[in-house]
Enzyme design. Structure first.
Site, PDB file in Angstrom:
ATOM      1  N   HIS A 330      13.680  42.459   4.587  1.00 52.15           N
ATOM      2  CA  HIS A 330      15.269  42.196   4.151  1.00 52.15           C
ATOM      3  C   HIS A 330      15.420  42.364   2.886  1.00 52.15           C
ATOM      4  O   HIS A 330      16.476  42.096   2.254  1.00 52.15           O
ATOM      5  CB  HIS A 330      15.571  41.159   4.777  1.00 52.15           C
ATOM      6  CG  HIS A 330      15.506  40.823   6.168  1.00 52.15           C
ATOM      7  ND1 HIS A 330      16.777  41.161   6.849  1.00 52.15           N
ATOM      8  CD2 HIS A 330      14.513  40.467   7.106  1.00 52.15           C
ATOM      9  CE1 HIS A 330      16.099  41.042   8.309  1.00 52.15           C
ATOM     10  NE2 HIS A 330      15.159  40.814   8.298  1.00 52.15           N
ATOM     11  N   LYS A 508      29.389  35.283   0.087  1.00 48.36           N
ATOM     12  CA  LYS A 508      28.075  35.655   0.374  1.00 48.36           C
ATOM     13  C   LYS A 508      27.305  34.728  -0.531  1.00 48.36           C
ATOM     14  O   LYS A 508      27.967  34.069  -1.288  1.00 48.36           O
ATOM     15  CB  LYS A 508      27.819  37.052  -0.303  1.00 48.36           C
ATOM     16  CG  LYS A 508      28.226  37.337  -1.498  1.00 48.36           C
ATOM     17  CD  LYS A 508      28.056  38.924  -1.847  1.00 48.36           C
ATOM     18  CE  LYS A 508      28.995  39.848  -1.213  1.00 48.36           C
ATOM     19  NZ  LYS A 508      28.610  40.414   0.063  1.00 48.36           N
ATOM     20  N   ARG A 509      25.936  34.698  -0.484  1.00 46.30           N
ATOM     21  CA  ARG A 509      25.186  33.832  -1.371  1.00 46.30           C
ATOM     22  C   ARG A 509      25.599  34.210  -2.830  1.00 46.30           C
ATOM     23  O   ARG A 509      25.637  35.211  -3.059  1.00 46.30           O
ATOM     24  CB  ARG A 509      23.758  33.959  -0.866  1.00 46.30           C
ATOM     25  CG  ARG A 509      23.323  33.228   0.121  1.00 46.30           C
ATOM     26  CD  ARG A 509      23.722  31.442   0.008  1.00 46.30           C
ATOM     27  NE  ARG A 509      22.590  30.988  -0.856  1.00 46.30           N
ATOM     28  CZ  ARG A 509      21.839  30.360  -0.348  1.00 46.30           C
ATOM     29  NH1 ARG A 509      21.718  29.903   0.827  1.00 46.30           N
ATOM     30  NH2 ARG A 509      21.052  29.942  -1.516  1.00 46.30           N
ATOM     31  N   LYS A 514      24.110  40.415  -6.616  1.00 45.94           N
ATOM     32  CA  LYS A 514      25.378  40.562  -6.176  1.00 45.94           C
ATOM     33  C   LYS A 514      26.581  40.756  -6.836  1.00 45.94           C
ATOM     34  O   LYS A 514      28.043  41.133  -6.553  1.00 45.94           O
ATOM     35  CB  LYS A 514      25.749  39.564  -4.901  1.00 45.94           C
ATOM     36  CG  LYS A 514      24.485  39.466  -3.727  1.00 45.94           C
ATOM     37  CD  LYS A 514      24.701  38.283  -2.915  1.00 45.94           C
ATOM     38  CE  LYS A 514      23.512  37.978  -1.972  1.00 45.94           C
ATOM     39  NZ  LYS A 514      23.572  39.082  -0.654  1.00 45.94           N
ATOM     40  N   THR A 616      25.924  42.344   5.569  1.00 41.52           N
ATOM     41  CA  THR A 616      26.366  42.233   6.974  1.00 41.52           C
ATOM     42  C   THR A 616      27.895  41.653   6.989  1.00 41.52           C
ATOM     43  O   THR A 616      28.529  41.976   8.038  1.00 41.52           O
ATOM     44  CB  THR A 616      25.428  41.306   7.983  1.00 41.52           C
ATOM     45  OG1 THR A 616      25.147  40.030   7.122  1.00 41.52           O
ATOM     46  CG2 THR A 616      24.296  42.079   8.473  1.00 41.52           C
ATOM     47  N   LYS A 620      31.552  42.677   9.005  1.00 43.10           N
ATOM     48  CA  LYS A 620      32.512  41.767   9.716  1.00 43.10           C
ATOM     49  C   LYS A 620      33.938  42.185   9.323  1.00 43.10           C
ATOM     50  O   LYS A 620      34.747  41.987   9.930  1.00 43.10           O
ATOM     51  CB  LYS A 620      32.216  40.240   9.360  1.00 43.10           C
ATOM     52  CG  LYS A 620      30.674  39.652   9.865  1.00 43.10           C
ATOM     53  CD  LYS A 620      30.222  38.661   9.333  1.00 43.10           C
ATOM     54  CE  LYS A 620      28.664  38.601   9.770  1.00 43.10           C
ATOM     55  NZ  LYS A 620      27.853  37.639   8.779  1.00 43.10           N
TER      56      LYS A 620
HETATM   57  C1  26Q Z   1      11.097  33.541   0.323  1.00 43.88           C
HETATM   58  C2  26Q Z   1       9.888  32.743  -0.109  1.00 43.88           C
HETATM   59  C3  26Q Z   1       9.976  31.491  -0.606  1.00 43.88           C
HETATM   60  C4  26Q Z   1      11.438  30.940  -0.378  1.00 43.88           C
HETATM   61  C5  26Q Z   1      12.395  31.651   0.130  1.00 43.88           C
HETATM   62  C6  26Q Z   1      12.199  32.969   0.286  1.00 43.88           C
HETATM   63  C7  26Q Z   1      13.243  33.566   0.922  1.00 43.88           C
HETATM   64  C8  26Q Z   1      14.311  32.868   1.923  1.00 43.88           C
HETATM   65  C9  26Q Z   1      15.280  33.755   2.357  1.00 43.88           C
HETATM   66  C10 26Q Z   1      13.628  35.054   0.569  1.00 43.88           C
HETATM   67  C11 26Q Z   1      14.533  35.685   1.102  1.00 43.88           C
HETATM   68  C12 26Q Z   1      15.307  34.996   1.961  1.00 43.88           C
HETATM   69  C13 26Q Z   1      16.464  35.639   2.715  1.00 43.88           C
HETATM   70  C14 26Q Z   1      16.898  37.009   2.270  1.00 43.88           C
HETATM   71  C15 26Q Z   1      18.204  37.634   2.921  1.00 43.88           C
HETATM   72  O1  26Q Z   1      19.018  37.101   3.432  1.00 43.88           O
HETATM   73  N1  26Q Z   1      18.183  38.878   2.928  1.00 43.88           N
HETATM   74  C16 26Q Z   1      19.369  39.527   3.414  1.00 43.88           C
HETATM   75  O2  26Q Z   1      19.125  40.046   4.673  1.00 43.88           O
HETATM   76  C17 26Q Z   1      20.161  40.517   5.286  1.00 43.88           C
HETATM   77  C18 26Q Z   1      19.858  40.847   6.682  1.00 43.88           C
HETATM   78  O3  26Q Z   1      18.991  41.995   6.857  1.00 43.88           O
HETATM   79  C19 26Q Z   1      20.609  41.817   4.497  1.00 43.88           C
HETATM   80  O4  26Q Z   1      21.795  42.115   5.145  1.00 43.88           O
HETATM   81  C20 26Q Z   1      20.770  41.562   3.104  1.00 43.88           C
HETATM   82  O5  26Q Z   1      21.246  42.754   2.466  1.00 43.88           O
HETATM   83  C21 26Q Z   1      19.868  40.851   2.612  1.00 43.88           C
HETATM   84  O6  26Q Z   1      20.100  40.276   1.189  1.00 43.88           O
END
Ligand code: 26Q
Length: 768
Positions: A330, A508-509, A514, A616, A620
């Site tokens: 992702h 978004k986050r 971003k 995503t 929406k």
């Molecule tokens: C990894 C290691 C340690 C701690 C946290 C993490 C971690 C946690 C959450 C790494 C990544 C995430 C989340 C990533 C995320 O939400 N990515 C998003 O995924 C969406 C669904 O595919 C995409 O639409 C977004 O573009 C993407 O940013």
């Protein structure tokens, strides 16, 4: 589900008697919520049981996050009893709306977690046997408030309303072993309802508990310290969701969480396969697993370990894993690709570590170049590489993202294993993201094309010949949604927005890539232009932000503070606030998104090209008839392909441009050439805003003076962004603009999660 009002109310009343010693006449809100939910739960049992009893090949979706949001409305909708239940309540002087107070289940951070939730719903609707496996965090993503413009975090006690939509499956509890402790894993099962089709899949969330009950005897003997600590340590594993999004913190507790999730899930599945008399060598005839990013990848060595404990050779076990596991990536952000220190992992999970070593050895024995292909190198374990090596399929989440994986992030792996790589563009469920959040618009659509689109979103194309006729109703519904949002924002944020204003939204986050900062700079640029009389006819616009910053992400928090300062400046300036308002809503979450998405006129999707895997929320907004102001990044590219670039507002460097620009880019030069931009950026340090913590000054440095400043080309893309944004705001209010909105809605079919899960089922899971 069949609904009979009298019986329903009698059932609810009965549960109120038994569980709360009260009745329909005197139950409070929380009691009513729980009793009503339990009454529904008891009704769906036969369908749930039937699904579990069926002997279908199933896919397990392993994910550290499921951002489910509120269950009650979407469950009632999918069971086809939303209106009926509301009427039943109304007959006793109550209604469903009161349950908008119920907390979201925020067991996820952002896109990745919400995607998992959408996929569960869509799979049930498409009758695809997909079950989620996750963690029952005691606290979900923190609740956010602003104090003096700074983000403030509080624990999210999502269970405070109870958890009536789960069933504790005590009989399926298992023990998870760590080198230093044993922990009991108890599953809580949530039913996932397909839309009006009687299908009930399962989301199984594991909760950590002490293996032994608290031992009062030893405690009284004053030997109790140990038991008490062990109990404490066990429950700690599922205490809280890590609040990071797209950045990694190598915390050992997080590794414990990940292993806890996958070990419990795989033990459960292996146990049941054996009980059913299935040969585990043929596990892939009955199961496959989707790994949601690197977070659950430790499932691979865990299954190797479990199979070897069943007498398998490593090769036999490897074969089973290679047939059953698949991996979704992702993010291309290097800092989010999970890596673990060899010592830390081998200390905590020595047997699991051994299987990772065995994978590394097998890789070496395959004769692959060790410089290009490694799982362990320099005492670091690369979870993404492990996933790619063992999985049968690796997928990105939008065309452009999958291409970047192939040509850049995982280039070597792609060249060696091209057959593994596939694309599955993300999608969203149209039930929650149109039928539920925007019922009036859904009814308008029904009038023209019937209801087939509810489960076959491609049918929205049939709207195209009706766009002219739909314009007035579209405007009226959007207007009503804006009024509702304005009332909600007024009540919750204390800022009044006029629904006559354009609602320009970025939710978004919070992340530097971003580029919320780009939006902020543009707002200040317009502000000064209005003040200086350079723009006298600024189209009245409300700029709406919503975002949580990871608590340890300094620059992200600085950007929140900055935007809140801008909001204060703009909203309190009588010259400007007539045509401009800025609001950063607090605690943006799924339920807030439902209100915002249907009320937006502009969807800001402005990441630096190449950085946003898919996005995503862009989908929406599109589905709800909103134009995109965006870069050619992630799924924006496909949105333009589907809806026509002329119906959206595209600006900025492309992926190819970014690579070239980075060779020579110099932010100070950009500022030197553009005094107006310079003035805006200087507000980070010239005293325009209070900055007692020095955060804004640091932000300035990261954009202008640091080594490698402005990593995400905010200044580079600024001019073109302002151009596109101004063009959009000027187009607003014309029939042509509304036509663009409807063209987007009519073209949103591709972005249904129904299509995505069907793609997964065909290309990867080979289900159905
Ligand atoms: C990894 C290691 C340690 C701690 C946290 C993490 C971690 C946690 C959450 C790494 C990544 C995430 C989340 C990533 C995320 O939400 N990515 C998003 O995924 C969406 C669904 O595919 C995409 O639409 C977004 O573009 C993407 O940013």
């Amino acid at each position: 589900m069949k609904f009979e009002k009298k019986k329903f109310l009698t059932d609810v009343d009965g549960i109120l008697h038994a569980d709360y010693g009260t009745d329909l006449a005197s139950a409070n809100r929380k009691e009513l919520y729980n009793a009503l939910s339990r009454a529904v739960m008891s009704g769906i049992y036969p369908d749930w049981k039937a699904e579990k009893a069926e002997n279908k090949r199933r896919c397990g979706y392993f994910s550290a996050e499921f951002l489910m949001g509120r269950a009650i409305f979407s469950n009632l909708l999918n069971l086809g009893i939303l209106e009926e239940a509301d009427e039943a309540l109304k007959s006793i002087g109550e209604d469903l709306k009161q349950f908008e107070e119920v907390e979201d289940a925020a067991l996820g951070n952002g896109g990745l977690g919400r995607l998992a939730a959408c996929y569960l719903e869509s799979a049930a609707t498409m009758d695809i046997p997909l079950d989620g496996y996750g963690i029952r965090y005691r606290y979900g993503l923190f609740a956010q408030t602003f104090v003096d413009g700074y983000q403030h975090e509080e624990g999210d006690n999502w269970l405070k309303w109870g958890d009536p939509w789960s069933v504790r499956a005590e009989r399926d509890a298992v023990t998870v072993h760590f080198a230093d402790q044993d922990v009991r894993a108890v599953p809580y099962d949530m039913p996932i309802f397909g839309y009006k089709n009687g299908v009930v899949n399962t989301l199984r969330l594991w909760q950590a508990e002490p293996v032994q009950a608290f031992d009062f005897a030893t405690f009284n003997d004053m030997k109790g310290e140990r038991t008490a600590t062990e109990n404490f340590n066990a429950t700690k594993i599922t205490d809280v969701l890590y609040p990071n999004d797209n950045t990694m913190v190598g915390k050992i507790l997080r590794l414990r969480q990940q292993y806890f999730l996958v070990s419990a899930s795989l033990q459960d599945i292996v146990k049941k396969q054996k009980a059913a008399g299935h040969d585990l060598h043929e596990l892939s005839r009955y199961y496959c697993f989707q790994l949601n990013d690197t977070h659950p990848v430790i499932a691979i060595p865990e299954l190797l370990r479990l199979l070897k404990a069943e007498g398998f050779t490593f090769e036999e076990a490897f074969k089973v894993c290679a047939e059953t596991f698949n991996f979704t990536n992702h993010t291309i952000m290097a800092e989010a690709l999970e890596k673990w220190d060899v010592l830390a992992l081998s200390d905590l999970l020595p047997d699991v570590y051994q299987e990772i070593v065995n994978c590394q050895r097998r890789l070496e024995a395959d004769g692959l170049d060790g410089n290009k292909f490694y799982i362990i190198r320099d005492n670091v374990i690369h979870m993404a590489h492990l996933a790619i090596y063992v999985s049968s399929h690796v997928n990105g989440v939008a065309e452009i993202h999958t291409n970047i994986l192939k040509t850049d992030t995982f280039k070597n792996w792609y060249e060696r294993f091209p057959e593994k790589f596939v694309n599955v563009t993300n999608g969203i469920t149209p039930r929650r993201w149109l039928l539920l959040n925007n019922p009036a618009m859904a009814r308008e659509i029904d009038k023209y094309i019937g209801t087939g689109w509810h489960t076959d979103l491609a049918q929205l194309r049939k709207l195209e010949p009706h766009i002219e006729k739909m314009l007035p109703a579209f405007r009226a519904v959007k207007r009503a949604n804006k009024e509702k949002l304005a009332a909600y924002i007024s009540a919750h944020e204390g800022i009044d927005l006029s629904p006559d204003f354009i609602f320009d939204v970025q939710v978004k986050r919070l992340h530097e890539y971003k580029r919320q900062l780009l939006n902020a700079f543009a707002i200040l640029y317009f502000y000064y232009a209005i003040k200086d009389g350079e723009i006298t006819d600024f189209p009245p616009t409300a700029f709406i932000f919503g975002a949580k910053a990871a608590p340890g992400y300094y620059n992200a928090k600085a950007i929140i503070k900055y935007i809140n300062e801008i909001a204060k400046l703009v909203n309190n300036d009588p010259d400007v606030s007539k045509v401009m308002k800025v609001v950063f809503v607090q605690n943006y979450n799924v339920s807030y998104a439902e209100k915002i998405v249907c009320a937006a006129d502009v969807s800001e999707q402005i990441s630096m090209a190449g950085m946003e895997a898919s996005g995503t929320s862009n989908m929406k907004f599109m589905l709800n008839g909103t134009v995109t102001l965006g870069t050619l990044d992630g799924a924006n590219v496909e949105i333009c392909e589907e809806a026509g670039r002329e119906n959206n507002y595209i600006f900025g460097a492309t992926v190819e441009d970014v690579a070239a620009v980075k060779q020579y880019y110099c932010p100070t030069e950009m500022l030197g050439n553009d005094p107006k931009l310079r003035r805006v950026v200087e507000t980070l340090r010239d005293g325009t805003f209070s900055d007692e913590k020095g955060m804004l000054k640091k932000l300035y440095e990261s954009i202008v003076t640091d080594y490698g400043a402005d990593r995400y080309l905010v200044l580079y893309d600024f001019a073109d962004y302002v151009r596109a944004k101004m063009q959009l705001l000027r187009d607003y209010g014309t029939e042509d603009f509304d036509r663009k909105c409807l063209h987007n809605m009519a073209a949103a079919g591709k972005f249904s999660a129904d299509r995505s899960v069907t793609d997964y089922a065909k290309l990867i899971w080979h289900l159905k």
